[in-house]
Design an enzyme around this catalytic site. Structure first.
Site, PDB file in Angstrom:
ATOM      1  N   HIS A 101      -4.481  -3.332   6.544  1.00 49.32           N
ATOM      2  CA  HIS A 101      -4.318  -3.590   5.104  1.00 49.32           C
ATOM      3  C   HIS A 101      -5.695  -3.991   4.570  1.00 49.32           C
ATOM      4  O   HIS A 101      -5.997  -5.166   4.384  1.00 49.32           O
ATOM      5  CB  HIS A 101      -3.294  -4.704   4.866  1.00 49.32           C
ATOM      6  CG  HIS A 101      -3.225  -5.128   3.421  1.00 49.32           C
ATOM      7  ND1 HIS A 101      -2.870  -4.277   2.404  1.00 49.32           N
ATOM      8  CD2 HIS A 101      -3.503  -6.312   2.817  1.00 49.32           C
ATOM      9  CE1 HIS A 101      -2.913  -4.913   1.255  1.00 49.32           C
ATOM     10  NE2 HIS A 101      -3.312  -6.148   1.481  1.00 49.32           N
ATOM     11  N   ASP A 157       0.843  -1.204   0.000  1.00 49.87           N
ATOM     12  CA  ASP A 157       0.000   0.000   0.000  1.00 49.87           C
ATOM     13  C   ASP A 157       0.878   1.253   0.000  1.00 49.87           C
ATOM     14  O   ASP A 157       0.590   2.237  -0.684  1.00 49.87           O
ATOM     15  CB  ASP A 157      -0.897  -0.007   1.243  1.00 49.87           C
ATOM     16  CG  ASP A 157      -1.587  -1.352   1.416  1.00 49.87           C
ATOM     17  OD1 ASP A 157      -2.432  -1.686   0.589  1.00 49.87           O
ATOM     18  OD2 ASP A 157      -1.236  -2.092   2.369  1.00 49.87           O
TER      19      ASP A 157
HETATM   20  N1  LIG Z   1      -0.558  -8.070   2.485  1.00 46.94           N
HETATM   21  C1  LIG Z   1      -0.572  -7.872   1.171  1.00 46.94           C
HETATM   22  O1  LIG Z   1      -0.295  -6.744   0.720  1.00 46.94           O
HETATM   23  C2  LIG Z   1      -0.915  -8.973   0.202  1.00 46.94           C
HETATM   24  C3  LIG Z   1      -0.694  -8.765  -1.174  1.00 46.94           C
HETATM   25  C4  LIG Z   1      -1.022  -9.782  -2.076  1.00 46.94           C
HETATM   26  C5  LIG Z   1      -1.567 -10.985  -1.622  1.00 46.94           C
HETATM   27  N2  LIG Z   1      -1.768 -11.155  -0.284  1.00 46.94           N
HETATM   28  C6  LIG Z   1      -2.295 -12.421   0.231  1.00 46.94           C
HETATM   29  O2  LIG Z   1      -1.277 -13.422   0.186  1.00 46.94           O
HETATM   30  C7  LIG Z   1      -1.877 -14.724   0.197  1.00 46.94           C
HETATM   31  C8  LIG Z   1      -1.238 -15.627  -0.856  1.00 46.94           C
HETATM   32  O3  LIG Z   1      -1.528 -15.143  -2.147  1.00 46.94           O
HETATM   33  P1  LIG Z   1      -1.084 -15.954  -3.464  1.00 46.94           P
HETATM   34  O4  LIG Z   1      -1.564 -15.127  -4.601  1.00 46.94           O
HETATM   35  O5  LIG Z   1       0.331 -16.383  -3.401  1.00 46.94           O
HETATM   36  O6  LIG Z   1      -2.043 -17.234  -3.348  1.00 46.94           O
HETATM   37  P2  LIG Z   1      -1.881 -18.661  -4.058  1.00 46.94           P
HETATM   38  O7  LIG Z   1      -3.210 -19.330  -3.946  1.00 46.94           O
HETATM   39  O8  LIG Z   1      -1.223 -18.545  -5.389  1.00 46.94           O
HETATM   40  O9  LIG Z   1      -0.836 -19.404  -3.106  1.00 46.94           O
HETATM   41  C9  LIG Z   1      -1.130 -19.709  -1.792  1.00 46.94           C
HETATM   42  C10 LIG Z   1      -0.297 -20.913  -1.417  1.00 46.94           C
HETATM   43  O10 LIG Z   1      -0.496 -21.139  -0.028  1.00 46.94           O
HETATM   44  C11 LIG Z   1      -0.578 -22.520   0.167  1.00 46.94           C
HETATM   45  N3  LIG Z   1      -1.204 -22.825   1.443  1.00 46.94           N
HETATM   46  C12 LIG Z   1      -2.513 -22.892   1.769  1.00 46.94           C
HETATM   47  N4  LIG Z   1      -2.666 -23.264   3.047  1.00 46.94           N
HETATM   48  C13 LIG Z   1      -1.417 -23.416   3.563  1.00 46.94           C
HETATM   49  C14 LIG Z   1      -0.927 -23.811   4.826  1.00 46.94           C
HETATM   50  N5  LIG Z   1      -1.742 -24.124   5.829  1.00 46.94           N
HETATM   51  N6  LIG Z   1       0.404 -23.879   4.997  1.00 46.94           N
HETATM   52  C15 LIG Z   1       1.252 -23.580   3.991  1.00 46.94           C
HETATM   53  N7  LIG Z   1       0.829 -23.227   2.764  1.00 46.94           N
HETATM   54  C16 LIG Z   1      -0.479 -23.142   2.555  1.00 46.94           C
HETATM   55  C17 LIG Z   1      -1.360 -23.016  -1.062  1.00 46.94           C
HETATM   56  O11 LIG Z   1      -1.223 -24.421  -1.253  1.00 46.94           O
HETATM   57  C18 LIG Z   1      -0.711 -22.189  -2.151  1.00 46.94           C
HETATM   58  O12 LIG Z   1       0.447 -22.831  -2.687  1.00 46.94           O
HETATM   59  C19 LIG Z   1      -3.378 -14.468   0.002  1.00 46.94           C
HETATM   60  O13 LIG Z   1      -4.020 -14.519   1.270  1.00 46.94           O
HETATM   61  C20 LIG Z   1      -3.430 -13.054  -0.557  1.00 46.94           C
HETATM   62  O14 LIG Z   1      -4.666 -12.421  -0.298  1.00 46.94           O
HETATM   63  C21 LIG Z   1      -1.451 -10.187   0.617  1.00 46.94           C
HETATM   64  O1  LIG Z   2      -6.315  -7.186  -2.434  1.00 50.72           O
HETATM   65  C1  LIG Z   2      -6.065  -8.380  -2.259  1.00 50.72           C
HETATM   66  O2  LIG Z   2      -6.912  -9.206  -1.896  1.00 50.72           O
HETATM   67  C2  LIG Z   2      -4.641  -8.840  -2.470  1.00 50.72           C
HETATM   68  C3  LIG Z   2      -3.680  -7.978  -1.766  1.00 50.72           C
HETATM   69  O3  LIG Z   2      -4.010  -7.797  -0.430  1.00 50.72           O
HETATM   70  C4  LIG Z   2      -3.455  -6.654  -2.449  1.00 50.72           C
HETATM   71  O4  LIG Z   2      -3.532  -5.618  -1.785  1.00 50.72           O
HETATM   72  O5  LIG Z   2      -3.153  -6.653  -3.655  1.00 50.72           O
END
Ligand SMILES: NC(=O)c1ccc[n+]([C@@H]2O[C@H](COP(=O)([O-])OP(=O)(O)OC[C@H]3O[C@@H](n4cnc5c(N)ncnc54)[C@H](O)[C@@H]3O)[C@@H](O)[C@H]2O)c1
Ligand SMILES: O=C(O)C[C@H](O)C(=O)O
Length: 326
Positions: free
Chosen positions: A187, A159
């Site tokens: 967030h 962000d």
């Molecule tokens: N804070 C932020 O700014 C931000 C930004 C982008 C994404 N995210 C979040 O990050 C997370 C991951 O996103 P992604 O696009 O990589 O998702 P994705 O679905 O591509 O990958 C998630 C991975 O986590 C694994 N997983 C699920 N449960 C698990 C567990 N108990 N232990 C270990 N691994 C496990 C899945 O098998 C998968 O490989 C999501 O919750 C998304 O919303 C946060």
């Molecule tokens: O917005 C989402 O769900 C993914 C991530 O937290 C983001 O900010 O891109």
């Protein structure tokens, strides 16, 4: 050469994992003199895909990569870990808010908090990326009572970076001209990107734009950027999220620049009147591997109302997962 440190990445077979691991192994996160042993944790059905990631890591022949451990067991995943990036969790789809993921993801962070407590270094630095990141960080922290709550942080750096670019574009500058950006709060769509303290080429950012753009364009664009990416890509942000995670840990471990600060979701000590114990995003400076909340940042009435709305949302999220908070 320094001794290798152990870096655990959960969800390592996922899309953020794929954008993250190669940069950690290249030295982008902890410096080009710091060897790393990567612990890749994912769930059992992802183990084949994870082996593929391991093969690709090996095939890069990174001089700093001193080992790779692939596992579906959190006790192995967090064994002696010095850093943990908790990415593994379900991402939201179109039309969902991040807190809609609380039920699906909260249990993961309770299990992992306990595994960190029992297996990791007591000095571990934890960054939670999986959403809803602030409350997941709170769950992990509360389930790891033998580790300082200061060691659990949540990611608002994405962000922060988004906000820097939006103000740079608006003022015809580049991100190199933007300093002192702050994301306050959660967030989520209640986060508050603060232009009253941010600077563009040394000038107060809010003086360079009109209030209508600040309220009607800038703030909602930053708040809704994750949703806009999901709509456009059909998948949530991955490369930019990985980049922000690298930046967050790098700032924490290696320090922030000069007088500037970064935004980090950290354990509130009551600064700025925010309830103690919430994981809330504040302006932070880092030095010698420690963060501190920057004090004395000006908070006007407009900012105060927005900061409190996000605090209120975090308190509600916390109350919704009470059963997971020992
Ligand atoms: N804070 C932020 O700014 C931000 C930004 C982008 C994404 N995210 C979040 O990050 C997370 C991951 O996103 P992604 O696009 O990589 O998702 P994705 O679905 O591509 O990958 C998630 C991975 O986590 C694994 N997983 C699920 N449960 C698990 C567990 N108990 N232990 C270990 N691994 C496990 C899945 O098998 C998968 O490989 C999501 O919750 C998304 O919303 C946060
Ligand atoms: O917005 C989402 O769900 C993914 C991530 O937290 C983001 O900010 O891109």
């Amino acid at each position: 050469m320094k001794q290798p440190v152990r870096v655990t990445v959960t969800g390592a077979a996922g899309q953020i994992g794929y954008a993250l691991l190669f940069r950690i192994a290249s030295g982008a996160m902890l410096g080009d003199d710091q060897p790393v042993i990567l612990h890749l944790l994912d769930i059992t059905p992802a183990m084949d895909a994870l082996q593929g990631v391991r093969m690709e890591l090996e095939d890069c022949a990174f001089p700093l990569l001193a080992g790779v451990v692939c596992t579906d067991d959190p006790n192995v995943g967090f064994k002696d870990a010095d850093y943990a990036l908790l990415v593994g969790a379900r991402p939201r789809g179109p039309g969902m808010e991040r807190k809609d993921l609380l039920e699906a993801n909260a249990a993961i962070f309770s299990v992992q908090g306990k595994a960190i407590d029992q297996n990791a270094s007591k000095n571990i630095k934890v960054l939670v990326v999986g959403n809803p990141a602030n409350t997941n960080a709170l769950i992990a922290q509360r389930n790891a009572p033998s580790i300082s709550p200061r060691n659990f942080t949540a990611m608002t750096r994405l962000d922060h970076n988004r906000a820097m670019t939006q103000i740079a574009i608006k003022t015809g500058k580049t991100v190199n001209d933007v300093t002192n950006m702050t994301i306050w709060g959660n967030h989520s769509a209640t986060q508050y990107p603060d232009l009253f303290n941010a600077k563009v080429s040394g000038q107060t950012a809010s003086d360079l734009v009109d209030q209508a753009w600040l309220e009607g364009d800038f703030i909602p664009t930053v708040q809704q950027r994750g949703a806009a990416i999901i709509k456009a890509r059909g998948a949530s942000s991955a490369a930019s999220a990985a980049n922000a995670a690298i930046g967050h840990v790098r700032s924490w471990a290696l320090g922030t620049e000069g007088d500037d600060w970064v935004s980090m979701g950290v354990y509130s000590d009551g600064s700025y009147g925010i309830a103690e114990g919430l994981i809330y995003s504040f302006p932070c400076r880092c030095k010698d591997g420690e963060w501190e909340i920057v004090q004395g940042v000006e908070v006007n009435d407009f900012s105060r109302a927005k900061m409190q709305a996000s605090e209120q949302e975090l308190a509600e999220e916390r109350d919704g997962v009470k059963h997971l908070l020992p």
